[in-house]
Design a protein around this motif. Structure first.
Motif, mmCIF file in Angstrom:
data_model
loop_
_atom_site.group_PDB
_atom_site.id
_atom_site.type_symbol
_atom_site.label_atom_id
_atom_site.label_comp_id
_atom_site.label_asym_id
_atom_site.label_seq_id
_atom_site.Cartn_x
_atom_site.Cartn_y
_atom_site.Cartn_z
ATOM 1 N N ASP A 19 61.652 96.320 -22.282
ATOM 2 C CA ASP A 19 62.823 95.451 -22.173
ATOM 3 C C ASP A 19 63.091 95.021 -20.735
ATOM 4 N N VAL A 22 60.454 92.449 -19.659
ATOM 5 C CA VAL A 22 60.725 91.119 -20.209
ATOM 6 C C VAL A 22 61.862 90.443 -19.443
ATOM 7 N N LYS A 23 62.896 91.190 -19.094
ATOM 8 C CA LYS A 23 64.016 90.619 -18.335
ATOM 9 C C LYS A 23 63.555 90.152 -16.955
ATOM 10 N N LEU A 25 60.480 89.288 -16.037
ATOM 11 C CA LEU A 25 59.593 88.133 -16.150
ATOM 12 C C LEU A 25 60.329 86.870 -16.570
ATOM 13 N N SER A 26 61.452 87.002 -17.274
ATOM 14 C CA SER A 26 62.192 85.819 -17.702
ATOM 15 C C SER A 26 63.066 85.248 -16.581
ATOM 16 N N ARG A 27 63.405 86.063 -15.615
ATOM 17 C CA ARG A 27 64.155 85.557 -14.461
ATOM 18 C C ARG A 27 63.280 84.600 -13.684
ATOM 19 N N ARG A 29 61.624 82.272 -14.465
ATOM 20 C CA ARG A 29 60.423 81.868 -15.204
ATOM 21 C C ARG A 29 59.137 82.423 -14.607
ATOM 22 N N GLY A 31 57.245 84.759 -15.825
ATOM 23 C CA GLY A 31 56.244 84.899 -16.881
ATOM 24 C C GLY A 31 55.514 83.602 -17.125
ATOM 25 N N THR A 32 56.261 82.496 -17.183
ATOM 26 C CA THR A 32 55.650 81.180 -17.378
ATOM 27 C C THR A 32 54.734 80.842 -16.213
#
Length: 90
Positions: A19, A22-23, A25-27, A29, A31-32
């Motif tokens: 979790d 994921v948090k 990597l989403s900050r 972007r 991960g993108t």
């Protein structure tokens, strides 16, 4: 069987951090950005295998691109043609 057990142990250790990973990597972007960078590296490696005759397979091209991106530069695969060298600079 031991490899599978080893993989399961690693997954069990990393699962509690999923979790938070994921948090992070989403900050912004991140991960993108990492996925796009990976796709570009693979594409560039395949292109290198087409352009330079000394890079014989797409896997070698991807390995060369990965070495170049990470600035490791083992020197086991090097471009020999002018087009390959120009692509490496780009």
């Amino acid at each position: 069987a031991l490899r599978l057990l080893q993989l399961l142990l690693i997954l069990r250790l990393l699962l509690p951090f999923w979790d938070s990973t994921v948090k992070i990597l989403s900050r912004n972007r991140l991960g993108t950005t990492l996925v796009v960078a990976f796709i570009i590296t693979v594409f560039w490696g395949i292109l290198m295998s087409i352009v330079d005759p000394s890079i014989k397979t797409p896997w070698n091209g991807i390995w060369f691109a990965w070495e170049t991106v990470t600035t490791v530069g083992f020197g086991d695969i090097v471009p020999t043609s002018v087009a390959g060298r120009l692509l490496t600079i780009g």
